[in-house]
Design an enzyme around this catalytic site. Structure first.
Site, short mmCIF file in Angstrom:
data_model
loop_
_atom_site.label_atom_id
_atom_site.label_comp_id
_atom_site.label_asym_id
_atom_site.label_seq_id
_atom_site.Cartn_x
_atom_site.Cartn_y
_atom_site.Cartn_z
CG ASP A 41 4.79 13.14 -14.86
OD1 ASP A 41 3.53 12.36 -14.05
OD2 ASP A 41 5.57 14.05 -14.55
CG MET B 292 -8.19 7.14 3.86
SD MET B 292 -7.04 7.19 2.90
CE MET B 292 -6.21 5.14 2.80
CB SER C 44 -8.72 -0.48 -1.64
OG SER C 44 -9.42 -0.99 -0.86
CG HIS D 262 -7.90 3.52 -4.56
ND1 HIS D 262 -6.81 2.41 -5.42
CD2 HIS D 262 -7.88 3.65 -3.47
CE1 HIS D 262 -6.81 2.05 -4.64
NE2 HIS D 262 -7.27 2.01 -3.43
CG ASN E 61 -2.48 4.58 4.28
OD1 ASN E 61 -2.37 5.79 4.64
ND2 ASN E 61 -2.84 3.78 4.66
CG ASN F 250 -5.73 -2.62 -4.27
OD1 ASN F 250 -4.99 -2.91 -3.99
ND2 ASN F 250 -6.66 -1.67 -4.43
CE1 TYR G 7 5.95 9.06 -10.29
CE2 TYR G 7 3.31 9.49 -11.94
CZ TYR G 7 4.56 9.28 -11.09
OH TYR G 7 5.97 10.87 -12.20
#
EC number: 4.2.1.17
Length: 725
Positions: A296, A324, A429, A450, A453, A500, A660
């Site tokens: 981090d 969104m 996405s 990006h 949600n 993704n 994250y």
């Protein structure tokens, strides 16, 4: 001058009253190995002062001590346990000598006094804080527990129950709360902290304050009857098991350490703490959680560099309202960047404003912001059906429907409305940024941004670099994401980007497991309870939206046909064809009802088995190990490929994006930390058993080579011998 070191100095502030000031050269004081050694030398020098009547500790910075130096932790964890235990004895001898010095002592606390900083002030007789003080022992959040007397002194100072709450949650206490608990003896203004501290010390010197009884209390056993102790510790252990679970041993170990040393004096209790601290340092959990902290810091340091290289964003726009768009607008406005929210439909604008209002109302109800602040944030979101004033915006975030033709048309349209220096960013996405950039005249000013949600909860923002994206654009979007309170990680362009792209092979593993007779409820249970994901794959698909996943799956199959093209109809197709979209329409793998708080409640749906039966010919039992392996191997392989291809810059950034963005179990530290922990050869052996299942189970050549060379993904911790104290 009584003592002068690199990170602290000691001199008389008044006749008889010595003043130890922590004054490291950097922006903060850390209790690193060198500073700890200096503390020991300073205390030795103080013991030789014949005129010493009192000792004051303070800092010349806005924080007292932010804690130990976590960059040294993995090196310390790596030394032989006997050496580590011996060093802890030496370190604790320093704090014991501070506690035992034959004059009253007081710590003047401003800002953070965390971890080792808190343990240092606990060794003094009194503690005076200013209003900015924040005091606590966050070690359990790093998979360890206090090791310099914190779990011994704090329970004896404020009582077992409140001490266990402070230690097991790891959450610091603000000045007024610390005062209520007895962690500090008073709260004063910052301007008068030192003079008030000297006055208090004088009262102790003159006998008006009984510093010796305070000291005796901290060195004695806890004042608990056996019955009180049994009740206190049993309740605490029950709560910890519920709160932390089996994957995070540090909170339970800390409670048991306090319990087992409750009826001991200080020195014996410190031996118990020593043993338990050393044991925790040897766990993979501690190494993973410390690794996350260090990763981090790396990600944040890159963001800080981007901020230095760019102008701050002062105004923004979002194209596409709804949930969104409203979430992005809320996040921007709440962090001080006014935003224009543009849509072609009034209904969508109303939904976007409603989303922002709902999020602000929650903050208001929890006392986290005032009505005035709420009104200010809402007024800085301007809903609009046209492009009026958009030419003045620094950045425009496109968040319209996930369709490449629609997005390309909207981006080309808005490019004609903004100034030539404005940045355009797409919240796509899965759609490649370089593909969308083809519709633009200034592709160098365009990148991906990006969000995940729900926007207000998910910390990650993927900033995607297209083929023609300029570094200036990347820096400014990273800076804007940081302004919004997010953690930006730069990704090089490809279908699905990073998160993704690696998620859909995981879903493919789930589909194949169901095809081969697996039970979706068992799979969810194993991946949640055993592996540690916040949601199993079936539940996650319901939350993401099976219609959304179905569309994204097709995009990913087109982008990576050699691995992600489907071999026939799968369970996602079957659910989609049955209009089972998940939480959004109340029916997916599970059925959903609304609970009293207005949140979706998951229920077993008996009809799901019939839908799954259309894509499988069998039912077959699987062990937890088989389920975990079949689910994780496709994801792990794809993560490795992303590193090999330069889609993500480093193992550290990959692991942070997984934690994250997807909720990868923090106690495992991310894919690369997990691979290093289990061993690359062990992983290859596990993967070999399932390689017959298809392309997503084929391990990349790079990991085979690393295993052959006996390498790891993370560098070995810097070798440390047990430091002298």
């Amino acid at each position: 001058m009584i003592y002068q070191g690199e990170n602290l100095s000691v001199d008389y502030i008044e006749p008889g009253i010595a003043h130890l000031v922590f004054n490291a050269k950097g922006s903060v004081n850390k209790l690193n190995l060198a500073t700890l050694q200096s503390v020991g030398e300073a205390i030795d020098a103080l013991y030789s002062q014949k005129d010493l009547q009192g000792l004051l500790l303070s800092s010349d910075k806005s924080a007292f001590i932010v804690g130990a130096d976590i960059t040294e932790f993995l090196g310390l964890f790596d030394i032989p346990t006997e050496e580590l235990s011996d060093w802890l004895h030496q370190a604790n001898a320093i704090f014991n000598r501070l506690e035992d010095i034959p004059v009253p002592t007081l710590s003047a606390i401003t800002g953070f006094a965390l971890g080792g900083g808190c343990e240092c002030v606990l060794a003094t007789d009194f503690r005076l804080a200013d209003e900015t003080a924040s005091i606590g022992l966050p070690e359990t959040q790093l998979g360890i527990m206090p090791g310099w007397g914190g779990s011994v002194r704090l329970p004896r100072l404020i009582g077992a129950d409140p001490a266990m709450e402070v230690i097991t949650t790891g959450k610091p206490k603000r000045a007024k709360d610390a005062l209520a608990l007895g962690m500090v003896d008073g709260v004063v203004s910052r301007e008068t902290l030192i003079t008030d501290s000297v006055t208090m010390l004088k009262k102790a010197i003159e006998g008006q304050l009984d510093w010796q009884s305070r000291r005796t209390q901290k060195k004695a056993p806890l004042k608990l009857s056996p019955l009180e102790a049994a009740m206190s510790f049993n309740v605490a252990k029950g709560m910890i098991m519920k709160m932390a679970g089996k994957h995070y041993p540090a909170p339970m170990t800390a409670v048991k350490s306090i319990e087992n040393s409750a009826f001991m004096d200080r020195d014996a209790a410190l031996e118990v703490e020593n043993k338990n601290f050393v044991a925790l340092t040897q766990t993979d959990v501690a190494k993973s959680l410390v690794g996350i902290f260090l990763n981090d810091q790396l990600v944040k340091s890159k963001a800080k560099q981007a901020i230095k290289n760019s102008e701050p964003v002062t105004s923004a726009a979002v194209l596409g309202a709804g949930i969104m768009g409203g979430g992005i607008a809320y996040q921007s406005a709440s962090k001080g960047v006014p935003v224009l929210m543009k849509d072609i439909a009034q209904q969508s604008l109303d939904l976007g404003m409603s989303e922002a209002s709902k999020l602000l109302n929650k903050q208001l109800e929890r006392g986290r912001l005032s009505g005035l602040k709420m009104a200010k944030v809402l007024s800085s979101i301007t809903p609009s059906l046209n492009y009026a004033s958009i030419e003045n915006k620094d950045i425009v975030v496109e968040a319209v429907v996930e369709n490449p033709k629609v997005k390309a048309a909207v981006l080309a349209e808005v490019e004609n409305e903004v100034n030539e220096h404005a940045i355009l960013a797409s919240n796509t996405s899965t759609i490649p940024i370089s593909l969308l950039a083809k519709s633009l005249k200034r592709p160098e000013n365009f990148c991906g941004m990006h969000f995940f949600n729900p926007v207000h909860r998910m910390p990650l923002v993927e900033v995607i670099r297209g083929e023609k994206t300029s570094q200036q654009t990347i820096d400014r979007v990273v800076a804007y994401a940081s302004q919004m309170g997010k953690t930006p990680i730069v990704i090089n362009d490809c279908p699905g980007f990073f998160v993704n792209r690696v998620l859909f092979p995981y879903f493919a593993g789930f589909s194949l497991l169901l095809r081969d007779g697996g039970d979706y409820q068992q799979i969810d249970n194993v991946m949640e309870k055993e592996f540690g994901w916040p949601m199993g794959p079936a539940y996650l698909l319901d939350v993401v939206g099976i219609d959304t996943a179905h569309h994204a799956q097709a995009v990913m199959a087109q982008g990576f046909p050699e691995r992600m093209a489907k071999n026939g109809r799968d369970v996602i197709d079957a659910m989609f064809e049955s209009d089972r979209y998940g939480q959004k329409n109340g029916s997916g793998f599970y059925a959903y009802s609304i609970d009293r708080k207005g949140k979706p409640k998951k229920n077993i749906d008996e009809s799901t088995a019939g839908i799954i039966a259309t894509v499988t010919n069998t039912t077959q039992p699987y062990t937890s190990e088989q389920i975990s392996a079949r689910m994780m191997i496709p994801m792990i392989n794809e993560v490795i490929r992303c590193l090999d291809e330069g889609i993500i810059a480093s193992p550290a950034e990959a692991d942070m994006a997984l934690v994250y963005g997807l909720g990868f179990p923090p106690f495992k530290g991310g894919v690369f930390r997990y691979l290093d922990a289990i061993g690359l050869t062990t992983y290859l052996d596990m993967a070999k058993e399932f390689e017959h299942l298809g392309a997503v189970y084929q391990v990349p050549e790079s990991i085979k080579q690393k295993a052959a060379d006996d390498e790891c993904y993370y560098p070995a911790p810097q070798s440390l011998s047990a430091p002298s104290a």
